[in-house]
Design a protein around this motif. Structure first.
Motif: not given
Lengths: 326, 334
Positions: A74-87
């Motif tokens: 959950m934490y790792l994919t959350g980081c991927i979502l927030g850091l790299y897929l924001g746009g």
């Protein structure tokens, strides 16, 4: 089986439902706001992430394995979502999260099913690795989600809040998969007796592998739903989420020993835990009571599971002397 | 789940290697200081670690870092490793105030100074120095400002508090500071929700949402840490109560810590006051204490950061002391 044993088994099976009823009665009598449709909707929305996580965990528990890495996923994919897929549009973000989390689940699956490492140890290892990578990419700072993601928390489909829609879709797919397909029957067979299932020609390793993939993917889904609710994550995000998921699954009747349970129970277990937490806030209970109540509920569930397993084992035993049959 | 010895060993080694790898930076020369945190769970700790490292390097020290991930036994191992490396001082943030005592004794035996940063150890005969914020006073002062604001606005207020981990002395002191302040305004403010968050964002969001469900008229809120601001924002938005000062829907909001986001919310008039730990002062106290101990001096066992409350009234004059504002300014200037 005599009538006394039948009643005992029925009572043990109904124990979580009786507990739920007791919680409803107690909190309902203490607050008039507790037993309202608005509050029940609120409970389901908040239970959604744990329910999705517990549904995934159920697949793994049914095969008599365990997945401790779901919180880290959950934490790792959350980081991927927030850091790299924001746009990117949220459906793309969700798809990437699901693929990434399924891949992480596949790593667990390979370690357990094909390399034969005990699931407790393998997933403990991936828990640390997952959290380590997530802390490294986020530099342990808070990861914020864009408005496109957080606004989903307030979105609805035909008036039904998005979190409830998400948990309903996951539940239906998981239920069909487990109850209506050959794969589901094989999961139960592997969980009840892996050696016998293998001898009967079932691909036990492949089944265990896919259960970990499902657990991983649903951990990603749970993280996505949770991200829409909480808006930002920190390095403590997902810590001990695995215990909530296991508790919900076991509360709903899934056995830690494999082969027994189902996704209906997982959903029920998550609702039970959330209902108790909700009730405690609503009656403005002393904060020190919270862990006692939660621990009490989990303890009852685990004790009931142990009692039920022992009882069934005793009833299924073959007796030589007729007077031993009680 | 039959497991051979080889399979178990591979798995155990994998878990152990992943779980116990501290981030070690090799000291090059001269004096060395160990900075051992139990985790970098919020911007406060990230900033604290960075400021200590920068300051120590400026003073010519090499820095060895360790993160124990809230594992007391792992942290004790890290302390022993640092003692074996003969470091010249240890700055530590422990998880448990009692579990750290054997580590203090080990440092005492090796004659290595130890300073606890922002979290005090339990009372014992072992000697170390703790730098702590006066959490109770800071929280009380910040909440008192909000109480006065409520009193001036007139009418009755229903309050909710987000409490931290009940095992964390800092969280308890902040709760007590809040309680002291609101009890002086019992004719105006009634506390209707005490929400334990365990410093967990999910629980904070769920708890506040539940509280707003039970008491839709909550209009006074205190969070024991600013790191929960995103969850508070989400919960208040969902309840249609996210409004700036002056709007009838505004919830009088008090924070604690002094995060960059807290300053932004104060600037945008969503937050009324914030209790600020003076991070720069605390790091200076910690480093000075280590150096004094190296020189054979014996500073007091507890060094207090009085902190301060930043409010809508004093924001412009106090913001330079707010670490969150400083970080924000640095970020904006690139």
């Amino acid at each position: 089986m005599n009538s006394r044993n039948r009643i005992t088994i029925l009572l043990l099976q109904a124990a979580p439902y009786l507990l739920f009823l007791a919680i409803l009665l107690v909190f309902g009598s203490l607050s008039d706001r507790f037993l309202s449709l608005a509050n029940f909707t609120n409970i389901v929305i908040q239970a959604a992430p744990v329910a999705i996580l517990a549904i995934g965990m159920t697949f793994v528990l049914l095969t008599a394995e365990i997945d401790l890495s779901v919180g880290a996923i959950m934490y790792l994919t959350g980081c991927i979502l927030g850091l790299y897929l924001g746009g990117v549009p949220w459906p793309v973000g969700l798809a990437v999260v699901l693929i990434a989390s399924a891949l992480l689940g596949a790593v667990n699956g390979v370690l357990v099913a094909y390399l034969g490492i005990t699931s407790f140890i393998a997933t403990l290892g991936t828990l640390f690795i997952g959290r380590g990578i997530a802390m490294s990419v986020s530099n342990t700072a808070s990861v914020y989600f864009p408005e496109a993601i957080t606004s989903l928390n307030r979105a609805a489909v035909f008036g039904i809040p998005s979190a409830i829609v998400a948990v309903a879709v996951v539940f239906v797919i998981a239920w069909v998969l487990l109850q209506q397909t050959p794969f589901g029957r094989q999961v139960y067979a592997v969980g009840q007796d892996r050696d016998a299932a293998t001898k009967a020609g079932l691909p036990a390793r492949r089944i265990v592998f896919f259960c970990f993939v499902i657990s991983g993917a649903l951990a990603g889904m749970a993280g996505f739903v949770s991200s829409t609710q909480i808006g930002a994550i920190t390095a403590s995000y997902g810590l001990q989420a695995e215990f909530s998921a296991i508790a919900a699954a076991v509360l709903g009747g899934t056995s830690l020993f494999g082969g027994r349970g189902g996704v209906k129970g997982a959903l029920f277990g998550a609702l039970l835990i959330q209902t108790a937490a909700n009730g405690l806030v609503i009656i403005n209970a002393n904060p020190y009571i919270y862990p006692l109540v939660t621990a009490g509920i989990i303890f009852i569930a685990v004790a009931v599971d142990g009692l039920r397993s022992r009882m069934l084992e005793r009833l299924e035993r073959r007796f030589i002397r007729p007077w031993e049959i009680a | 789940m039959n497991t051979t010895r080889r399979q178990f060993t591979i798995g155990a080694l994998m878990a152990a290697a992943a779980g116990t790898t501290p981030m070690l930076v090799q000291a090059q020369s001269g004096k060395t200081i160990a900075v051992l945190f139990d985790g970098l769970y919020s911007e406060f700790w990230v900033a604290g670690m960075q400021i200590i490292k920068d300051e120590m390097k400026k003073r010519g020290y090499a820095v060895l870092e360790g993160i124990s991930d809230k594992d007391d036994s792992k942290q004790f191992e890290q302390v022993r490793a640092m003692i074996a490396r003969k470091v010249d001082g240890i700055i530590i943030v422990q998880t448990d105030s009692k579990a750290v005592i054997p580590a203090i004794r080990a440092a005492n035996r090796a004659n290595i100074p130890m300073v606890h940063f922002n979290r005090p150890p339990a009372e014992s005969d072992a000697y170390s120095v703790a730098v702590v914020a006066d959490n109770q006073t800071i929280a009380r002062e910040a909440v008192l400002h909000s109480c006065r604001t409520a009193k001036q606005a007139g009418g009755k207020f229903k309050a909710a508090i987000l409490i931290g981990n009940l095992g964390d002395p800092n969280a308890i002191q902040r709760r007590d500071g809040f309680q002291e302040a609101v009890s002086q305004f019992s004719d105006t403010i009634e506390v209707v929700a005490r929400i334990p968050t365990e410093w967990n964002s999910d629980k904070a969001f769920a708890g506040l949402t539940n509280a707003l469900q039970a008491n839709p008229d909550i209009n006074f809120l205190f969070t024991s840490s600013d790191f929960l601001i995103p969850q508070i924002t989400q919960a208040l938005k969902s309840a249609d109560k996210w409004a700036p000062i002056g709007d009838p829907k505004h919830v009088i909001f008090t924070g604690f810590d002094g995060f960059p986001t807290a300053y932004e919310l104060m600037e945008q008039k969503y937050m009324d006051a914030c209790g600020v730990q003076n991070l720069f002062f605390e790091t200076k106290l910690a480093i000075d204490a280590i150096i004094q101990m190296q020189e054979g001096k014996k500073p007091e066992k507890v060094l207090l950061d009085p902190g301060f409350a930043i409010t809508q009234a004093n924001m412009m004059e106090k913001r330079e002391e707010m670490w969150g504002y400083t970080l924000l300014k640095q970020k904006k200037s690139g």
